[in-house]
Design a protein around this motif. Structure first.
Motif, PDB file in Angstrom:
ATOM      1  N   ARG A   1      37.118 -16.186 -29.819  1.00 20.81           N
ATOM      2  CA  ARG A   1      38.175 -16.300 -28.171  1.00 20.81           C
ATOM      3  C   ARG A   1      38.887 -15.233 -27.965  1.00 20.81           C
ATOM      4  O   ARG A   1      39.197 -14.724 -26.867  1.00 20.81           O
ATOM      5  CB  ARG A   1      38.517 -17.712 -28.141  1.00 20.81           C
ATOM      6  N   ALA A   2      39.719 -14.748 -29.158  1.00 21.56           N
ATOM      7  CA  ALA A   2      40.695 -13.590 -29.068  1.00 21.56           C
ATOM      8  C   ALA A   2      40.405 -12.344 -29.040  1.00 21.56           C
ATOM      9  O   ALA A   2      40.687 -11.396 -27.766  1.00 21.56           O
ATOM     10  CB  ALA A   2      41.486 -13.632 -30.909  1.00 21.56           C
ATOM     11  N   PHE A   3      38.968 -11.810 -29.134  1.00 21.67           N
ATOM     12  CA  PHE A   3      38.756 -10.893 -29.093  1.00 21.67           C
ATOM     13  C   PHE A   3      37.913 -10.512 -28.757  1.00 21.67           C
ATOM     14  O   PHE A   3      37.835  -9.794 -27.412  1.00 21.67           O
ATOM     15  CB  PHE A   3      38.237 -10.373 -30.178  1.00 21.67           C
ATOM     16  N   LEU A   4      36.735 -11.458 -27.998  1.00 21.85           N
ATOM     17  CA  LEU A   4      35.832 -11.278 -26.820  1.00 21.85           C
ATOM     18  C   LEU A   4      36.185 -11.941 -25.460  1.00 21.85           C
ATOM     19  O   LEU A   4      35.677 -11.228 -24.240  1.00 21.85           O
ATOM     20  CB  LEU A   4      34.510 -12.163 -27.356  1.00 21.85           C
ATOM     21  N   PHE A   5      37.391 -12.634 -25.513  1.00 20.24           N
ATOM     22  CA  PHE A   5      37.685 -12.940 -24.749  1.00 20.24           C
ATOM     23  C   PHE A   5      39.179 -12.198 -23.842  1.00 20.24           C
ATOM     24  O   PHE A   5      39.284 -11.698 -22.511  1.00 20.24           O
ATOM     25  CB  PHE A   5      37.982 -14.433 -24.677  1.00 20.24           C
ATOM     26  N   GLY A   6      40.443 -12.521 -25.047  1.00 24.74           N
ATOM     27  CA  GLY A   6      41.318 -12.072 -24.751  1.00 24.74           C
ATOM     28  C   GLY A   6      41.530 -10.437 -24.408  1.00 24.74           C
ATOM     29  O   GLY A   6      42.128  -9.466 -24.035  1.00 24.74           O
ATOM     30  N   ARG A   7      41.111 -10.195 -25.558  1.00 25.58           N
ATOM     31  CA  ARG A   7      41.682  -8.399 -25.830  1.00 25.58           C
ATOM     32  C   ARG A   7      41.014  -7.376 -25.291  1.00 25.58           C
ATOM     33  O   ARG A   7      41.335  -6.447 -24.962  1.00 25.58           O
ATOM     34  CB  ARG A   7      41.667  -8.006 -27.320  1.00 25.58           C
ATOM     35  N   MET A   8      39.490  -7.884 -24.625  1.00 20.47           N
ATOM     36  CA  MET A   8      38.680  -7.081 -24.025  1.00 20.47           C
ATOM     37  C   MET A   8      39.253  -7.077 -22.627  1.00 20.47           C
ATOM     38  O   MET A   8      39.261  -6.023 -22.070  1.00 20.47           O
ATOM     39  CB  MET A   8      37.684  -7.573 -23.750  1.00 20.47           C
ATOM     40  N   ALA A   9      39.736  -7.727 -22.050  1.00 23.01           N
ATOM     41  CA  ALA A   9      41.052  -8.272 -20.255  1.00 23.01           C
ATOM     42  C   ALA A   9      41.559  -7.257 -21.005  1.00 23.01           C
ATOM     43  O   ALA A   9      42.087  -6.564 -19.641  1.00 23.01           O
ATOM     44  CB  ALA A   9      41.327  -9.411 -20.726  1.00 23.01           C
ATOM     45  N   TRP A  10      42.668  -7.425 -21.579  1.00 20.44           N
ATOM     46  CA  TRP A  10      43.322  -6.056 -21.634  1.00 20.44           C
ATOM     47  C   TRP A  10      42.675  -4.922 -22.148  1.00 20.44           C
ATOM     48  O   TRP A  10      43.979  -4.197 -21.525  1.00 20.44           O
ATOM     49  CB  TRP A  10      44.336  -6.651 -23.044  1.00 20.44           C
TER      50      TRP A  10
END
Length: 462
Positions: free
Chosen positions: A222-231
């Motif tokens: 969730r953190a790498f694929l969802f959050g950090r890609m968005a940022w």
């Protein structure tokens, strides 16, 4: 209510940005083939920096894994950070090391460096060992590696991490492809617990069989694929994981290197690098790529997990407090108006609000009337929203990469998604509040060590 609506809206926006970022990445993936970098003798050089403290049980395997990168110009710098076990002695024996005269400039202050070692065996010509007095933090050890690095880019990792063989080329590509200055790159990290490895590389990926590791797998996806890609899509990253990140060495040194007193040294360094670039009024990029390039072992007991998450939470509030001058300061652009407010409102405040909400609910139950129908509707909505975000991340991850050995493991992963809010999330909230308490009460918290089970699943023969 307004906070909840805003929070959900932000996550919907992040979902859209993440999709756009991933699509953009795969559309541009073949603009510069990594094979061009691997075969070229004129590409940029990269130094791999990996601190080691009391890693005698696995150090030989770890070093050989880091040396197996498919890249023409790199070095591996292992920092023996005052180990009290036989870490250094094992490396000296296995890799035929001798102490050498080394031109060492302490551009970033660290604990005393006792010496540098190189191998007499040409096979290990890319290997450098630093022996230093223990600095009581990964930051101090990493800084000595930065001081010793000969190349303009360095990749910071943990000595127990297993890197994909093309990790250097994948992380170096953005530095070469972009016309704007790239100061850091990162990529997804996955959990090595229960995975099978062969010759220092991933052989077969398995969903972890440990309670805490299973939920952390969900969290990482969730953190790498969802959050950090968005940022990354909006050039708003404030965190490049300490387990895997490539940096422009000149910018890091100019920013002062890792802060050895930080409990979240990776986030704090990126914050200072952003501040530096804003103050120089120089355009820059921090880029994440949606590919798993690193596998690492995570805490597998309640004690280790809470200790790690307490430190992370303390590192978060420590960084936000240290750099509070950024908030809504026009001088610092999106860092001041987007990233810092997000981390305050959607990261720092959330555990406090959750506990406050439970207390208010309990008081209402004891002394006032509760609209149970409305409470049920809201609770179900929040629960479904929470699980939907994770489900989207997991389905996207499996659709693109197919990391797991069979559908049985994927099914188990999906079941854990619906259990996470009840079994795992409360422990995370407790650890976060404990970290906040430690920070505001100025209680000492040592880094401690995480016992490694080693790669007991590794396959050593075909």
């Amino acid at each position: 209510m307004y906070y909840a609506i805003s929070y959900i809206a932000i996550y919907f926006l992040l979902a859209i940005l993440s999709y756009v970022a991933i699509k953009h990445y795969f559309n541009a993936k073949y603009f510069l083939l990594k094979e061009v970098l691997v075969k070229s003798n004129h590409t940029v050089g990269v130094s791999i920096i990996a601190p080691a403290f009391n890693e005698a049980a696995t150090i030989e395997y770890n070093v050989k894994s880091l040396l197996s990168q498919e890249y023409p110009k790199f070095e591996v710098i292992i920092i023996n950070d005052g180990s009290s076990d036989a870490t250094l002695e094992i490396m000296i024996q296995v890799f035929s090391l001798v102490k050498v005269d080394f031109f060492y400039q302490e551009k970033i202050p660290t604990q005393k460096v006792r010496g540098h070692y190189k191998s007499t065996n040409p096979i290990y010509s890319k290997l450098i060992i630093i022996d230093k007095i223990n600095g009581k933090s990964k930051a101090d050890a990493s800084n000595s590696g930065i001081n010793s690095a000969k190349y303009g880019l360095f990749l910071c990792t943990d000595v127990d991490c297993i890197l994909r063989r093309d990790t250097i080329s994948m992380l170096a590509k953005p530095f070469i492809e972009n016309t704007e200055k790239v100061i850091a790159t990162g990529a997804a990290i996955r959990i090595s617990n229960s995975c099978e490895f062969k010759d220092g590389m991933l052989h077969k990926s398995h969903y972890p069989d440990n309670f805490f590791a299973r939920f952390q797998e969900l969290e990482y996806i969730r953190a790498f694929l969802f959050g950090r890609m968005a940022w990354s899509q909006t050039n708003s990253l404030l965190l490049v994981s300490g387990g895997l990140g490539m940096f422009d060495k000149g910018t890091v040194i100019e920013a002062g290197g890792y802060w050895h007193k930080s409990m979240g040294e990776d986030m704090e360094l990126i914050t200072r690098m952003r501040i530096l670039m804003h103050e120089k009024k120089e355009k820059f990029l921090i880029i994440y790529i949606p590919e798993t390039l690193c596998w690492t072992e995570v805490p597998n007991t309640m004690e280790l997990f809470i200790r790690q998450r307490t430190r992370w939470a303390r590192g978060l509030v420590q960084t936000l407090w240290l750099h509070k001058k950024l908030i809504l300061n026009p001088k610092y652009g999106r860092t001041a108006f987007i990233i810092f407010p997000y981390f305050i409102i959607c990261e720092f405040v959330v555990p406090i609000l959750e506990v406050t909400g439970l207390i208010v609910l309990l008081v209402d139950y004891l002394f006032f009337a509760i609209n149970y129908d409305f409470l049920l509707i809201v609770s179900v909505f929040v629960y479904l929203f929470y699980t939907s975000i994770t489900l989207i991340s997991v389905f996207l991850d499996q659709f693109i990469y197919k990391h797991y050995a069979n559908m049985s493991q994927v099914t188990t992963l999906i079941i854990m998604i619906f259990l996470e809010p009840f079994l795992y999330h409360p422990i995370n909230v407790f650890a976060s509040l404990k970290g906040y308490y430690f920070f505001f009460r100025k209680k000492e918290q040592k880094w401690g060590t995480m016992p490694r089970s080693g790669f007991k699943y590794a396959i050593t023969k075909p």
